[in-house]
Motif scaffolding. Structure first.
Motif, PDB file in Angstrom:
ATOM      1  N   ARG A   1       0.841  -1.211   0.000  1.00 37.78           N
ATOM      2  CA  ARG A   1       0.000   0.000   0.000  1.00 37.78           C
ATOM      3  C   ARG A   1       0.870   1.252   0.000  1.00 37.78           C
ATOM      4  O   ARG A   1       1.929   1.290   0.616  1.00 37.78           O
ATOM      5  CB  ARG A   1      -0.895   0.039   1.240  1.00 37.78           C
ATOM      6  CG  ARG A   1      -1.888  -1.113   1.288  1.00 37.78           C
ATOM      7  CD  ARG A   1      -2.639  -1.078   2.606  1.00 37.78           C
ATOM      8  NE  ARG A   1      -3.309  -2.327   2.861  1.00 37.78           N
ATOM      9  CZ  ARG A   1      -4.633  -2.515   2.741  1.00 37.78           C
ATOM     10  NH1 ARG A   1      -5.427  -1.530   2.384  1.00 37.78           N
ATOM     11  NH2 ARG A   1      -5.162  -3.696   3.000  1.00 37.78           N
TER      12      ARG A   1
ATOM     13  N   THR B   1      -4.877   2.648  -0.231  1.00 41.72           N
ATOM     14  CA  THR B   1      -5.239   1.584  -1.152  1.00 41.72           C
ATOM     15  C   THR B   1      -4.032   0.708  -1.489  1.00 41.72           C
ATOM     16  O   THR B   1      -2.895   1.122  -1.356  1.00 41.72           O
ATOM     17  CB  THR B   1      -5.760   2.192  -2.479  1.00 41.72           C
ATOM     18  OG1 THR B   1      -4.783   3.128  -2.912  1.00 41.72           O
ATOM     19  CG2 THR B   1      -7.098   2.843  -2.286  1.00 41.72           C
ATOM     20  N   VAL B   2      -4.342  -0.495  -1.936  1.00 48.38           N
ATOM     21  CA  VAL B   2      -3.277  -1.395  -2.378  1.00 48.38           C
ATOM     22  C   VAL B   2      -2.797  -0.933  -3.740  1.00 48.38           C
ATOM     23  O   VAL B   2      -3.599  -0.641  -4.626  1.00 48.38           O
ATOM     24  CB  VAL B   2      -3.795  -2.845  -2.468  1.00 48.38           C
ATOM     25  CG1 VAL B   2      -2.707  -3.780  -2.975  1.00 48.38           C
ATOM     26  CG2 VAL B   2      -4.320  -3.294  -1.116  1.00 48.38           C
TER      27      VAL B   2
END
Ligand SMILES: Cc1cc2nc3c(=O)[nH]c(=O)nc-3n(C[C@H](O)[C@H](O)[C@H](O)COP(=O)(O)OP(=O)(O)OC[C@H]3O[C@@H](n4cnc5c(N)ncnc54)[C@H](O)[C@@H]3O)c2cc1C
Length: 408
Positions: free
Chosen positions: A384, A406-407
């Motif tokens: 991330r 977020t990834v």
């Protein structure tokens, strides 16, 4: 295919976890662990730590106590080396000529220490550490005032150095790389570990490879490539392991640096699996096969492979995690030390901190010194993109961060 009998070749950490998992998942067939050591399955991590220091006894290392094995009908064959798996007939051959029927086989043979040639008439002054017997043999030589030269400044080398030093042994670590542990943790963290060892009284000789080891006339002398020598009463060699792939080769399994298995632990032969230190498992996340030599990996793979044998998913591709206890500190690491930026949370000077390895703003790994409580959250942040300032800010709850970023 119905499985009546599952045999593990090797009776170490991976095999023990696989056996437990098989029974936990309701497998009612025969489970037979075949190990070439004379001991029932035991944990190795304490061998360089509490057990070597004399603070833990043999029984406390056992993974599958006899009573559990009896209750669960898990059979154990010790002192038995397996030499070949015949997938065609569904059998495992032993060195003594016995042949065991097996519907599925788990190869969990681990590895053995990489060795160095030793000249001279007293080669038993040079030790290795992999088994309980190795640890007991070494422990008898670690008395106050003894001189130890530790060849190899990796995790095992630093743990042995640390334990020996607490026992009053005079320790010198020789390491070919400019810094010990740098390949594992990267240079900045390695520097911190090296300083801690030196502050504890350990002498470090880094940056020069070994030329020769000679043992005779009551001492062992390590000669470095620049001609310098280190003399001691004993040496311990900790320069990595060689995976025990011999049985894979005689059985026709694909091997490349380890036994090649897919993401589910399956080898190139049907109903033959491999896991733990010996297996190079395909990782979707890495896009390649990875062979990992850690306790957590042995547990995860042992469990996943047992699941797969029973028709469940056998995929486990979470970031690696391991710990090390040395020089009074607990070190934990997860992920990879590939980084362009290292972000500290806590105080490196005070010795209690977590360091995050970022590459292009994305968390790739984390190292915690006496902050093991943060490593679980750090593991979840791998992959991330996290603002460095948020990681460094101790008022940030790392678990909350997961929901915010977020990834990549
Ligand atoms: C001293 C030491 C300290 C460690 N400390 C840590 C730590 O702090 N943190 C961490 O994460 N990891 C640590 N590890 C690593 C961890 O213990 C290993 O990753 C783990 O034991 C691997 O389990 P395994 O089952 O794959 O192999 P092993 O535990 O090595 O078991 C394999 C077994 O198979 C046997 N065998 C081999 N060939 C055959 C054959 N042909 N037939 C029958 N039997 C066979 C072997 O003799 C052995 O008993 C340490 C290891 C050592 C040695």
């Amino acid at each position: 295919m119905t499985l009546d009998t599952i045999v593990t070749v090797g009776a170490g950490q991976t095999a023990a976890v696989a056996a437990r998992t098989l029974r936990r998942r309701g497998f009612e067939g025969r489970i037979l662990l075949v190990g070439d050591e004379p001991h029932p399955p035991y944990q190795r991590p304490p061998l360089s730590k509490e057990f070597l220091a004399g603070q833990q006894d043999r029984d406390s290392l056992l993974l599958l106590p006899e009573q559990w094995r009896e209750e669960q009908s898990v059979e154990l064959l010790t002192g038995a080396a397996a030499t070949r798996i015949d997938a065609g007939t569904g059998s495992v051959e032993l060195a003594d000529g016995r042949r065991l029927a097996a519907d599925a086989v788990l190869v969990a043979t681990g590895g053995r220490p990489r060795t160095l040639p030793v000249r001279g008439p007293e080669p038993d002054r040079v030790h290795y550490l992999r088994t309980i017997d190795d640890a007991e043999g070494l422990a008898t030589r670690l008395h106050p005032g003894a001189r130890l030269v530790m060849i190899g400044g990796g995790l095992i080398g630093f743990e042995i150095a640390s334990t020996a030093q607490t026992l009053g042994v005079e320790v010198t670590v020789v390491e070919a790389d400019p810094l010990p542990l740098a390949r594992i943790f990267g240079a900045e963290i390695a520097e911190i570990c090296a300083c801690t060892a030196q502050a504890s009284g350990v002498t470090l000789r880094c940056g020069v490879p070994i030329d020769s080891v000679a043992a005779g006339r009551g001492e062992v002398v390590v000669t470095l490539a620049d001609g310098a020598t280190v003399a001691a009463d004993i040496a311990v060699v900790g320069i990595g392991i060689v995976p025990n792939t011999e049985i894979a080769r005689t059985s026709g399994l694909a091997v490349d640096g380890g036994i090649l298995v897919d993401a589910q632990g399956r080898t190139s032969l049907p109903q033959v699996y491999a896991a733990g230190d010996v297996a190079a498992r395909f990782s979707d996340a890495a896009g390649t096969h990875l062979r990992v030599e850690h306790f957590d990996n042995a547990n995860k793979q042992g469990m996943a492979t047992a699941n797969r044998m029973l028709g469940r998913t056998g995929v486990v591709d979470t970031p690696h995690w391991f710990w090390s206890d040395q020089f009074g500190a607990n070190l934990q690491f997860t992920g990879s030390a590939r980084y362009s930026q290292l972000i500290f949370r806590g105080s490196a000077d005070a010795g209690e901190f977590t360091a995050f390895y970022l590459d292009n703003g994305v968390v790739r790994g984390a190292f915690a010194r006496d902050r093991g409580g943060e490593i679980g959250a750090a593991r979840e942040l791998i992959g991330r993109a996290v603002p460095p300032a948020r990681l460094a800010d101790e008022s940030t709850d790392l678990f909350d961060l997961m929901d915010e970023v977020t990834v990549s």
